[in-house]
Design a protein around this motif. Structure first.
Motif, PDB file in Angstrom:
ATOM      1  N   LEU A  31       4.990 -12.765   5.871  1.00  0.00           N
ATOM      2  CA  LEU A  31       3.834 -11.156   4.622  1.00  0.00           C
ATOM      3  C   LEU A  31       3.165 -11.311   3.965  1.00  0.00           C
ATOM      4  CD1 LEU A  31       6.808  -8.872   4.120  1.00  0.00           C
ATOM      5  CD2 LEU A  31       5.677  -8.080   5.850  1.00  0.00           C
ATOM      6  N   ASP A  32       3.307 -12.561   3.550  1.00  0.00           N
ATOM      7  CA  ASP A  32       2.731 -13.800   2.485  1.00  0.00           C
ATOM      8  C   ASP A  32       1.296 -13.678   3.692  1.00  0.00           C
ATOM      9  OD1 ASP A  32       3.052 -13.275  -0.069  1.00  0.00           O
ATOM     10  OD2 ASP A  32       4.346 -15.014  -0.706  1.00  0.00           O
ATOM     11  N   ARG A  33       1.297 -14.834   4.705  1.00  0.00           N
ATOM     12  CA  ARG A  33       0.369 -15.169   4.809  1.00  0.00           C
ATOM     13  C   ARG A  33      -0.610 -13.585   6.236  1.00  0.00           C
ATOM     14  NH1 ARG A  33       3.308 -19.809   6.028  1.00  0.00           N
ATOM     15  NH2 ARG A  33       5.002 -19.067   8.172  1.00  0.00           N
ATOM     16  N   ASN A  34      -0.073 -13.027   5.741  1.00  0.00           N
ATOM     17  CA  ASN A  34      -0.412 -11.221   6.513  1.00  0.00           C
ATOM     18  C   ASN A  34      -0.994 -10.096   5.169  1.00  0.00           C
ATOM     19  OD1 ASN A  34      -0.754 -11.832   9.601  1.00  0.00           O
ATOM     20  ND2 ASN A  34       1.594 -12.784   9.152  1.00  0.00           N
ATOM     21  N   PRO A  35      -1.598 -10.624   4.658  1.00  0.00           N
ATOM     22  CA  PRO A  35      -1.494  -9.449   2.947  1.00  0.00           C
ATOM     23  C   PRO A  35      -1.995  -8.545   3.936  1.00  0.00           C
ATOM     24  CG  PRO A  35      -3.514 -11.579   3.469  1.00  0.00           C
ATOM     25  CD  PRO A  35      -2.384 -11.867   4.459  1.00  0.00           C
ATOM     26  N   SER A  36      -3.131  -8.036   4.465  1.00  0.00           N
ATOM     27  CA  SER A  36      -4.094  -7.178   4.892  1.00  0.00           C
ATOM     28  C   SER A  36      -2.541  -6.025   5.838  1.00  0.00           C
ATOM     29  CB  SER A  36      -4.845  -7.112   6.099  1.00  0.00           C
ATOM     30  OG  SER A  36      -4.380  -7.511   7.365  1.00  0.00           O
ATOM     31  N   GLN A  37      -1.650  -6.445   6.411  1.00  0.00           N
ATOM     32  CA  GLN A  37      -0.621  -6.105   7.381  1.00  0.00           C
ATOM     33  C   GLN A  37       1.083  -5.441   6.441  1.00  0.00           C
ATOM     34  OE1 GLN A  37      -1.518  -8.181  10.651  1.00  0.00           O
ATOM     35  NE2 GLN A  37      -1.456  -6.161  12.011  1.00  0.00           N
ATOM     36  N   ARG A  46       5.851 -15.661  16.382  1.00  0.00           N
ATOM     37  CA  ARG A  46       4.192 -15.639  16.722  1.00  0.00           C
ATOM     38  C   ARG A  46       3.609 -16.225  15.456  1.00  0.00           C
ATOM     39  NH1 ARG A  46       1.555  -9.452  17.658  1.00  0.00           N
ATOM     40  NH2 ARG A  46       1.513  -9.943  19.891  1.00  0.00           N
ATOM     41  N   ASP A  47       4.682 -15.735  14.090  1.00  0.00           N
ATOM     42  CA  ASP A  47       3.356 -16.220  12.970  1.00  0.00           C
ATOM     43  C   ASP A  47       3.514 -18.017  13.029  1.00  0.00           C
ATOM     44  OD1 ASP A  47       3.124 -16.206  10.099  1.00  0.00           O
ATOM     45  OD2 ASP A  47       4.777 -17.163   9.222  1.00  0.00           O
ATOM     46  N   LEU A  48       5.462 -18.669  12.804  1.00  0.00           N
ATOM     47  CA  LEU A  48       5.421 -20.124  13.024  1.00  0.00           C
ATOM     48  C   LEU A  48       4.562 -20.575  13.854  1.00  0.00           C
ATOM     49  CD1 LEU A  48       9.336 -20.015  12.830  1.00  0.00           C
ATOM     50  CD2 LEU A  48       7.199 -21.010  10.795  1.00  0.00           C
ATOM     51  N   SER A  49       4.437 -19.755  15.065  1.00  0.00           N
ATOM     52  CA  SER A  49       3.447 -21.385  16.242  1.00  0.00           C
ATOM     53  C   SER A  49       1.566 -21.598  15.194  1.00  0.00           C
ATOM     54  CB  SER A  49       3.527 -20.109  17.530  1.00  0.00           C
ATOM     55  OG  SER A  49       3.527 -18.675  17.108  1.00  0.00           O
ATOM     56  N   LEU A  50       1.799 -20.053  15.137  1.00  0.00           N
ATOM     57  CA  LEU A  50       0.067 -20.341  14.078  1.00  0.00           C
ATOM     58  C   LEU A  50      -0.182 -21.520  13.618  1.00  0.00           C
ATOM     59  CD1 LEU A  50      -0.853 -16.814  13.680  1.00  0.00           C
ATOM     60  CD2 LEU A  50      -1.823 -18.300  14.769  1.00  0.00           C
ATOM     61  N   GLN A  51       1.404 -21.549  12.976  1.00  0.00           N
ATOM     62  CA  GLN A  51       1.061 -23.177  11.792  1.00  0.00           C
ATOM     63  C   GLN A  51       2.508 -24.314  12.369  1.00  0.00           C
ATOM     64  OE1 GLN A  51       0.270 -21.199   8.368  1.00  0.00           O
ATOM     65  NE2 GLN A  51       0.636 -19.256  10.216  1.00  0.00           N
ATOM     66  N   HIS A  52       2.984 -24.509  13.599  1.00  0.00           N
ATOM     67  CA  HIS A  52       2.878 -25.293  14.461  1.00  0.00           C
ATOM     68  C   HIS A  52       2.475 -25.589  15.729  1.00  0.00           C
ATOM     69  CE1 HIS A  52       5.333 -26.128  10.462  1.00  0.00           C
ATOM     70  NE2 HIS A  52       5.706 -24.871  10.580  1.00  0.00           N
ATOM     71  N   ALA A 101      13.920   5.218  -1.144  1.00  0.00           N
ATOM     72  CA  ALA A 101      14.112   5.508  -3.106  1.00  0.00           C
ATOM     73  C   ALA A 101      13.304   4.539  -3.773  1.00  0.00           C
ATOM     74  CB  ALA A 101      15.720   5.343  -3.262  1.00  0.00           C
ATOM     75  N   THR A 102      12.972   3.028  -3.415  1.00  0.00           N
ATOM     76  CA  THR A 102      12.037   1.919  -4.630  1.00  0.00           C
ATOM     77  C   THR A 102      10.516   2.160  -4.043  1.00  0.00           C
ATOM     78  OG1 THR A 102      13.225   0.167  -3.360  1.00  0.00           O
ATOM     79  CG2 THR A 102      14.542   1.695  -5.332  1.00  0.00           C
ATOM     80  N   GLY A 103      10.654   2.313  -3.496  1.00  0.00           N
ATOM     81  CA  GLY A 103       9.516   1.947  -2.491  1.00  0.00           C
ATOM     82  C   GLY A 103       9.514   0.143  -1.910  1.00  0.00           C
ATOM     83  N   ALA A 104      10.192  -0.262  -2.138  1.00  0.00           N
ATOM     84  CA  ALA A 104      10.345  -1.477  -1.659  1.00  0.00           C
ATOM     85  C   ALA A 104       8.991  -2.130   0.132  1.00  0.00           C
ATOM     86  CB  ALA A 104      11.368  -2.446  -1.263  1.00  0.00           C
ATOM     87  N   ASP A 105       8.785  -3.540   0.136  1.00  0.00           N
ATOM     88  CA  ASP A 105       8.139  -4.021   0.710  1.00  0.00           C
ATOM     89  C   ASP A 105       9.280  -4.064   2.033  1.00  0.00           C
ATOM     90  OD1 ASP A 105       5.092  -3.743  -0.567  1.00  0.00           O
ATOM     91  OD2 ASP A 105       5.974  -4.732  -1.554  1.00  0.00           O
ATOM     92  N   LEU A 106       9.813  -4.253   2.036  1.00  0.00           N
ATOM     93  CA  LEU A 106      11.696  -4.146   2.962  1.00  0.00           C
ATOM     94  C   LEU A 106      12.582  -4.911   2.180  1.00  0.00           C
ATOM     95  CD1 LEU A 106      11.346  -8.352   3.806  1.00  0.00           C
ATOM     96  CD2 LEU A 106      10.364  -7.733   2.033  1.00  0.00           C
ATOM     97  N   GLY A 107      13.004  -4.294   2.901  1.00  0.00           N
ATOM     98  CA  GLY A 107      14.788  -4.768   2.501  1.00  0.00           C
ATOM     99  C   GLY A 107      15.829  -5.459   3.598  1.00  0.00           C
ATOM    100  N   LEU A 108      16.604  -6.408   2.577  1.00  0.00           N
ATOM    101  CA  LEU A 108      17.188  -7.546   3.635  1.00  0.00           C
ATOM    102  C   LEU A 108      18.591  -7.483   3.056  1.00  0.00           C
ATOM    103  CD1 LEU A 108      14.407 -10.515   2.070  1.00  0.00           C
ATOM    104  CD2 LEU A 108      14.282  -9.734   4.328  1.00  0.00           C
ATOM    105  N   GLY A 109      19.314  -7.565   5.074  1.00  0.00           N
ATOM    106  CA  GLY A 109      20.778  -7.873   4.386  1.00  0.00           C
ATOM    107  C   GLY A 109      21.442  -8.938   4.838  1.00  0.00           C
TER     108      GLY A 109
END
Length: 261
Positions: free
Chosen positions: A160-166, A73-79, A36-44
């Motif tokens: 998400l910040d590290r993958n701005p195109s996705q 996947r994301d963290l193993s690129l950083q570490h 309804a809001t066009g959010a990028d994600l929801g967190l609960g």
């Protein structure tokens, strides 16, 4: 972040739904608000804030073990040379995902239960631990080793910040497809359930030792730290364990081959 609050006022009568990231009523409420809001994600978050549920921008819930694979996947690129701990109910992708394998990521399947995973993360000095129920444990330098729902939310947002195109749904779609059952909980009396699991474990161990197949595929391994998790050569696996707090067994099956398999 621009935040759209949903049911954030404390109310001990829980008028809308159970505050539980695995509760479908809660996830559907989040999904409706996301679309309804066009959010990028929801967190609960659950009532005491140590678990986190995730809904993508299309309003689809992403179960916690798959969120864990995305974060791994994301963290193993950083570490580099990261190690992770997951509970035995979790997806087999932690061991089979091509990206994680290419980076030499090690994953330890351990006992279900947040206290067990927390301790195992500490003992192995793993970077993080993921439990299918939505507990995420981030060790230094990401976190301090305990399960914190808000820190999990931050980790997802940073991904998400590290993958701005996705989008979140695109990151999820990039994972190999698997077909998984829900967590099934057939009744089994407390005084019987552990004996049942012992017999099932012994049966699978015999089959493995004799080179017998499981549904047409060779058995490749057993994990017996918490019930028995049996894996087949085609990547299919199944788990049988005793519930820790109910007169039930816990059964989960997943296959990368097909829903029928």
């Amino acid at each position: 972040c621009e935040v759209v609050p949903l049911d954030v006022e404390a109310d001990a009568t829980f008028p809308r739904y159970n505050p539980n990231p695995e509760d479908m009523a809660m996830l559907h409420a989040i999904a409706d608000t996301v679309t309804a809001t066009g959010a990028d994600l929801g967190l609960g978050f659950d009532g005491d804030g140590d678990r986190c549920g995730v809904v993508d921008e299309q309003g689809h819930e992403i179960f916690a073990d798959k969120v864990g694979v995305m974060l791994a996947r994301d963290l193993s690129l950083q570490h580099p040379n990261a190690r992770f701990v997951v509970d035995v109910k979790s997806t087999g992708l932690f061991a089979s995902d091509p990206e994680l394998k290419a980076r030499g990521v090690e994953t330890d399947y351990w006992k279900t239960g947040h206290s067990y995973i927390k301790r195992r993360v500490r003992d192995l000095n793993a970077l993080a631990g993921f439990e299918k129920s939505g507990h995420f444990f981030f060790n230094a330098p990401v976190g301090r080793g305990y399960d914190d729902g808000l820190l999990t939310a931050i980790a997802v947002i940073e991904m998400l910040d590290r993958n701005p195109s996705q989008s979140l749904s695109q990151l999820y779609a990039a994972l190999p497809t698997t077909f998984g059952s829900p967590t099934m909980s057939p009744h089994c009396a407390d005084e019987e359930k552990y004996g049942v699991v012992e017999r099932v474990t012994a049966r699978f161990r015999e089959m493995h030792e004799r080179g017998e197949s499981l549904g047409g595929a060779a058995i490749t391994g057993l994990v017996t730290v918490n019930g028995v998790r049996v894996s087949a050569a085609d990547g299919t696996w199944g788990l049988v364990r005793a519930s820790s707090n109910k007169p039930e067994l816990v059964l989960v099956v997943e296959s990368p081959v097909s829903r029928a398999r």
